[in-house]
Enzyme design. Structure first.
Site, PDB file in Angstrom:
ATOM      1  N   GLU A   1     -11.173  10.911   5.628  1.00 61.21           N
ATOM      2  CA  GLU A   1      -9.903  10.117   4.747  1.00 61.21           C
ATOM      3  C   GLU A   1     -10.530   9.794   3.375  1.00 61.21           C
ATOM      4  O   GLU A   1     -11.833   9.613   3.025  1.00 61.21           O
ATOM      5  CB  GLU A   1      -9.877   8.902   5.521  1.00 61.21           C
ATOM      6  CG  GLU A   1      -9.125   7.606   4.935  1.00 61.21           C
ATOM      7  CD  GLU A   1      -8.990   6.383   5.751  1.00 61.21           C
ATOM      8  OE1 GLU A   1      -9.804   6.264   6.583  1.00 61.21           O
ATOM      9  OE2 GLU A   1      -8.214   5.652   5.582  1.00 61.21           O
TER      10      GLU A   1
ATOM     11  N   VAL B   1     -15.126   2.143   9.961  1.00 59.54           N
ATOM     12  CA  VAL B   1     -16.045   1.211   9.928  1.00 59.54           C
ATOM     13  C   VAL B   1     -16.180   0.232  11.021  1.00 59.54           C
ATOM     14  O   VAL B   1     -17.193  -0.639  10.957  1.00 59.54           O
ATOM     15  CB  VAL B   1     -15.538   0.176   8.458  1.00 59.54           C
ATOM     16  CG1 VAL B   1     -15.751   0.758   7.187  1.00 59.54           C
ATOM     17  CG2 VAL B   1     -14.372  -0.595   8.558  1.00 59.54           C
TER      18      VAL B   1
ATOM     19  N   LYS C   1      -0.501   7.112   5.448  1.00 66.69           N
ATOM     20  CA  LYS C   1      -0.969   6.320   6.418  1.00 66.69           C
ATOM     21  C   LYS C   1      -0.086   5.158   6.720  1.00 66.69           C
ATOM     22  O   LYS C   1       0.313   4.091   5.661  1.00 66.69           O
ATOM     23  CB  LYS C   1      -2.650   5.831   6.150  1.00 66.69           C
ATOM     24  CG  LYS C   1      -3.006   5.087   7.233  1.00 66.69           C
ATOM     25  CD  LYS C   1      -4.637   4.624   6.484  1.00 66.69           C
ATOM     26  CE  LYS C   1      -5.500   4.165   7.718  1.00 66.69           C
ATOM     27  NZ  LYS C   1      -6.716   3.823   7.120  1.00 66.69           N
TER      28      LYS C   1
ATOM     29  N   CYS D   1      -7.338   7.662  10.477  1.00 62.03           N
ATOM     30  CA  CYS D   1      -8.337   6.694  10.623  1.00 62.03           C
ATOM     31  C   CYS D   1      -7.676   5.681  11.639  1.00 62.03           C
ATOM     32  O   CYS D   1      -7.273   5.735  12.725  1.00 62.03           O
ATOM     33  CB  CYS D   1      -8.921   6.023   9.390  1.00 62.03           C
ATOM     34  SG  CYS D   1     -10.524   5.229   9.964  1.00 62.03           S
TER      35      CYS D   1
END
Ligand code: ACM
Length: 261
Positions: free
Chosen positions: A39, A170, A110, A143
């Site tokens: 990404e 993350v 997204k 993601c």
């Protein structure tokens, strides 16, 4: 289908460096049908000001990143999926494109923006796409979409054999969760993450790497390190994803009871 995951450490605001690094890793990897990049890989992740998005976003079908990857795809007869900050008439999006030897196949914006991404991007307004390509049926999501099982399900219901998943992870849970996304949909999944850390404007992100390929029975085919730039190449028999029969009595898709959900 042979697929290569390219796990790299993007340097924020250095698209030329990041694209050159990606091309070098792609060049060094085994020849593949599909290459997946992370990404937002040309620009980096931790924006602190909308002006940075303005400066680093690129159109989906032109600009230095598109031109470099399209030339690579043309020369090597390969398909490439990659995430980038998209500049469009409608605004700025956290997008991913698939392009092939003949150019752009399509772009997905997204739909589930994570945390501070909401400050810098508009959410996509169209479904995650399935592309029916000579190399297979590719579903595309980005993601944080993994956190919403409906996305992977809808890609599988529309025929995706493999979910292609550019990421900047993350949170620690995605790699294990994607085993379940693959298992419950009987599809392959290719999550391509980045490594490294970004500390900008008081915001810190540490990316977990762990890019991986998963088979349609939830089996981990390969998982990369948490802290190294590296590639993995896997051979996928995509026809395995077409059989949704769990046993003589259960077909994963026809056994669904959406009228009761
Ligand atoms: C994320 O969606 N990049 C966490």
């Amino acid at each position: 289908m042979r697929a290569t995951l390219v796990q790299l450490d993007s340097h924020f605001g250095q698209p030329r460096r990041n694209v050159e690094r990606a091309l070098a890793l792609m060049q060094a990897a085994a020849a593949s049908d599909l290459i997946v990049l992370p990404e937002l890989f040309p620009c980096g992740y931790t924006f602190t000001d909308p002006e940075e998005v303005r400066a680093l976003a690129e159109p989906a079908n032109s600009g230095p990143t598109f031109e470099a990857l399209a030339a690579y795809a043309r020369t090597h007869r390969v398909w490439i999926a990659y995430g980038f900050a998209e500049r469009a008439a409608e605004g700025f999006f956290n997008s991913a494109s698939v392009l092939g030897p003949d150019g752009l196949v399509g772009t997905y914006r997204k739909m589930h923006l994570f945390s501070r991404e909401n400050l810098f991007f508009a959410p996509g307004q169209t479904p995650a796409p399935v592309y029916d390509l000579p190399i297979g049926k590719l579903g595309l999501m980005i993601c944080f979409d993994w956190y919403f099982p409906e996305v992977a399900r809808s890609l599988a219901l529309r025929g995706a054999q493999v979910i292609v998943h550019p990421s900047n992870l993350v949170l620690p849970h995605c790699p294990q969760a994607m085993l379940t996304r693959s298992l419950e949909n009987r599809v392959f999944s290719l999550t391509c993450d980045r490594i490294g850390s970004e500390h900008r404007g008081g915001v810190e992100h540490d990316f977990i790497g762990s890019s991986q390929a998963v088979g349609p029975r939830g089996e981990l085919l390969v998982r990369l390190s948490g802290d190294r730039e590296e590639t993995a190449t896997v051979d996928l028999d995509l026809a395995q994803a077409d059989n949704k029969r769990l046993n003589p009595h259960n077909d994963l898709f026809t056994a669904r009871r959406p009228e009761l959900y």
